[in-house]
Write a protein that holds these residues in place. Structure first.
Motif, mmCIF file in Angstrom:
data_model
loop_
_atom_site.group_PDB
_atom_site.id
_atom_site.type_symbol
_atom_site.label_atom_id
_atom_site.label_comp_id
_atom_site.label_asym_id
_atom_site.label_seq_id
_atom_site.Cartn_x
_atom_site.Cartn_y
_atom_site.Cartn_z
ATOM 1 N N PRO A 11 0.817 -1.219 0.000
ATOM 2 C CA PRO A 11 0.000 0.000 0.000
ATOM 3 C C PRO A 11 0.855 1.275 0.000
ATOM 4 C CG PRO A 11 0.049 -0.951 2.197
ATOM 5 C CD PRO A 11 0.760 -1.926 1.296
ATOM 6 N N THR A 12 1.634 1.435 -1.068
ATOM 7 C CA THR A 12 2.486 2.612 -1.248
ATOM 8 C C THR A 12 2.254 3.135 -2.659
ATOM 9 O OG1 THR A 12 4.323 1.253 -2.055
ATOM 10 C CG2 THR A 12 4.249 1.677 0.323
ATOM 11 N N PRO A 13 2.689 4.356 -2.980
ATOM 12 C CA PRO A 13 2.394 4.932 -4.292
ATOM 13 C C PRO A 13 2.794 4.077 -5.478
ATOM 14 C CG PRO A 13 3.156 6.653 -2.826
ATOM 15 C CD PRO A 13 3.284 5.363 -2.072
ATOM 16 N N ASP A 14 3.956 3.388 -5.433
ATOM 17 C CA ASP A 14 4.333 2.547 -6.573
ATOM 18 C C ASP A 14 4.268 1.056 -6.254
ATOM 19 O OD1 ASP A 14 6.644 1.932 -5.127
ATOM 20 O OD2 ASP A 14 7.962 3.214 -6.317
ATOM 21 N N GLY A 15 3.716 0.715 -5.080
ATOM 22 C CA GLY A 15 3.524 -0.689 -4.733
ATOM 23 C C GLY A 15 4.734 -1.363 -4.106
ATOM 24 N N THR A 16 5.870 -0.639 -3.994
ATOM 25 C CA THR A 16 7.060 -1.232 -3.384
ATOM 26 C C THR A 16 7.335 -0.596 -2.021
ATOM 27 O OG1 THR A 16 8.639 0.315 -4.415
ATOM 28 C CG2 THR A 16 8.030 -1.672 -5.665
ATOM 29 N N CYS A 17 8.111 -1.302 -1.208
ATOM 30 C CA CYS A 17 8.377 -0.839 0.153
ATOM 31 C C CYS A 17 9.148 0.477 0.165
ATOM 32 C CB CYS A 17 9.167 -1.892 0.915
ATOM 33 S SG CYS A 17 8.255 -3.401 1.267
ATOM 34 N N ILE A 18 8.857 1.282 1.156
ATOM 35 C CA ILE A 18 9.523 2.573 1.335
ATOM 36 C C ILE A 18 10.380 2.515 2.601
ATOM 37 C CG2 ILE A 18 9.159 5.015 1.882
ATOM 38 C CD1 ILE A 18 6.618 4.886 0.182
ATOM 39 N N ARG A 19 11.609 2.999 2.486
ATOM 40 C CA ARG A 19 12.522 3.029 3.615
ATOM 41 C C ARG A 19 13.210 4.388 3.722
ATOM 42 N NH1 ARG A 19 9.863 -0.648 4.413
ATOM 43 N NH2 ARG A 19 10.400 -2.847 4.784
ATOM 44 N N ASP A 20 13.684 4.673 4.911
ATOM 45 C CA ASP A 20 14.426 5.902 5.199
ATOM 46 C C ASP A 20 15.916 5.571 5.102
ATOM 47 O OD1 ASP A 20 15.719 8.097 6.424
ATOM 48 O OD2 ASP A 20 13.968 8.509 7.681
ATOM 49 N N TYR A 21 16.593 6.154 4.117
ATOM 50 C CA TYR A 21 18.022 5.899 3.919
ATOM 51 C C TYR A 21 18.843 7.049 4.496
ATOM 52 C CZ TYR A 21 16.500 2.136 0.926
ATOM 53 O OH TYR A 21 15.900 0.981 0.464
ATOM 54 N N ILE A 22 19.898 6.692 5.230
ATOM 55 C CA ILE A 22 20.745 7.688 5.877
ATOM 56 C C ILE A 22 22.190 7.484 5.425
ATOM 57 C CG2 ILE A 22 20.869 6.184 7.921
ATOM 58 C CD1 ILE A 22 21.102 9.997 8.014
ATOM 59 N N HIS A 23 22.825 8.553 4.973
ATOM 60 C CA HIS A 23 24.213 8.466 4.523
ATOM 61 C C HIS A 23 25.109 8.155 5.718
ATOM 62 C CE1 HIS A 23 28.029 9.440 2.651
ATOM 63 N NE2 HIS A 23 27.437 9.672 1.497
ATOM 64 N N VAL A 24 26.068 7.258 5.526
ATOM 65 C CA VAL A 24 26.931 6.832 6.622
ATOM 66 C C VAL A 24 27.739 8.004 7.191
ATOM 67 C CG1 VAL A 24 28.844 6.141 5.104
ATOM 68 C CG2 VAL A 24 28.564 5.029 7.342
ATOM 69 N N ALA A 25 28.060 8.997 6.375
ATOM 70 C CA ALA A 25 28.778 10.166 6.884
ATOM 71 C C ALA A 25 27.888 10.985 7.811
ATOM 72 C CB ALA A 25 29.287 11.020 5.729
ATOM 73 N N ASP A 26 26.606 11.098 7.475
ATOM 74 C CA ASP A 26 25.658 11.770 8.376
ATOM 75 C C ASP A 26 25.516 10.990 9.680
ATOM 76 O OD1 ASP A 26 25.030 13.960 6.770
ATOM 77 O OD2 ASP A 26 23.431 12.885 5.721
ATOM 78 N N LEU A 27 25.466 9.672 9.569
ATOM 79 C CA LEU A 27 25.365 8.837 10.764
ATOM 80 C C LEU A 27 26.584 9.039 11.657
ATOM 81 C CD1 LEU A 27 24.014 6.578 12.406
ATOM 82 C CD2 LEU A 27 25.178 4.932 10.928
#
Length: 347
Positions: free
Chosen positions: A222-238
């Motif tokens: 149940p997402t706009p394009d039917g695929t899973c949505i995740r929050d990606y964080i750049h390792v440098a930001d982490l």
């Protein structure tokens, strides 16, 4: 036996010990701390980490976090002021097939770190946790008060370690911060790329460069394009989030700090968005393959980073393009190194 690089030196104002500091995330954290003028001591058993990733000027001690006596000696020898505990097993599938190993390494390892800190009189800790503690969260942005209900042994060990730190803190007079990472990606430098192939970005690069079709697990979510949505964080930001946590623990007005923070961008990207970005950045275009949806995959997991922004002054700076571009540069660098070494395939 432990291996020390460099001798004992006059301790500056602040020395931070990083367990797992020769790994993918750990190397970036070590760079961030060193760049901020902290003295860095890395403890790593080098089972997956590389000594070459440890920044110049940092001390490296080859040691398992399960060796409490050795950890205590290192903390005393280098007059450690605080610990960032990153060392852990982290592959979800492996945790399902080897749960006892994961509980031993992650939970017992954290207990060992706490025991060593108690013996050495170290009172500040940044703990590496994970969004896996939330399991399948309800719809909407994930806050620190979202119920925790891990769905695999890896996530369970991280949550148990959080409980262990929380419960031990009063007895050990410990100030601590736990950082719950979302989906880490990218590289701060081409030589510091993710050596694993267990996340979507790395798996996609692997498939495209080997002539295979990238896999998409289900396209009817149940997402706009039917695929899973995740929050990606750049390792440098982490890595910079760890530095922000260290600075918070350093503040004289927060001697008994204990907090949990989400570390994410606050915006999601679908599987197809990631695939399109990878294809555009690499110039390699192949059709994807639809595989059966996995029942344990929540459709939409995106962090609410408002708390860490407000209280630690940290926010993500890199977007998905930056993550993919830096991961691709690191992938190409690793391929060149591998070919030069004569193995003929990406590690």
């Amino acid at each position: 036996m432990e291996k020390l690089t460099g001798g004992k030196a006059e301790s500056p104002r602040e020395t931070w010990l990083l367990t797992g500091g020769a790994g993918y995330i750990g190397a970036h954290v070590a760079e961030s701390l060193a760049g901020a003028g902290k003295r860095v001591v890395v403890v790593d058993d080098l089972s997956t980490g590389l000594a070459s990733r440890v920044p110049a000027g940092a001390e490296l001690v080859t040691c398992s976090v399960l060796d409490t006596e050795q950890l205590t000696d290192v903390m005393r020898r280098f007059q450690v002021d605080g610990v960032i505990h990153l060392a852990a097993k982290k592959a979800v599938d492996e945790s399902v097939s080897q749960p006892l190993h994961y509980y031993h390494q992650n939970v017992r390892g954290t207990a060992s770190v706490l025991e060593a800190m108690s013996s050495a009189g170290v009172r500040r800790l940044v703990f590496s946790s994970s969004a896996a503690v939330y399991g399948v969260p309800p719809a909407g942005p994930v806050t620190e008060s979202t119920p925790t209900a891990p769905i695999n042994p890896y996530g369970a060990t991280k949550l148990i370690c959080e409980w262990l730190v929380r419960d031990a803190a009063p007895a050990l007079d410990l100030s601590w911060i736990s950082l719950r990472y979302f989906n880490v990606a990218g590289a701060g430098r081409p030589d510091l790329g993710d050596p694993g192939a267990t996340n979507l970005l790395q798996l996609t690069l692997q498939a495209l460069t080997r002539g295979a079709r990238p896999q998409v697990f289900g396209q009817s979510h149940p997402t706009p394009d039917g695929t899973c949505i995740r929050d990606y964080i750049h390792v440098a930001d982490l890595a910079d989030a760890h530095l922000a946590a260290v600075r918070q623990l350093d503040r004289p007005d927060s001697p008994e700090l204990h907090d949990v923070y989400n570390v994410g961008c606050g915006r999601g990207a679908s599987v197809l968005e990631v695939l399109r970005t990878v294809q555009r950045v690499t110039g390699i275009r192949r059709p994807y393959e639809i595989a059966p949806a996995r029942p344990v995959d929540p459709p939409d997991v995106v962090a609410d980073p408002a708390r860490i922004q407000a209280e630690l002054g940290w926010s993500a700076k890199h977007d998905l393009d930056s993550m993919v571009s830096s991961a691709w540069a690191a992938w190409q660098h690793a391929a060149v190194v591998t070919v030069s070494a004569g193995t003929g395939s990406h590690p």
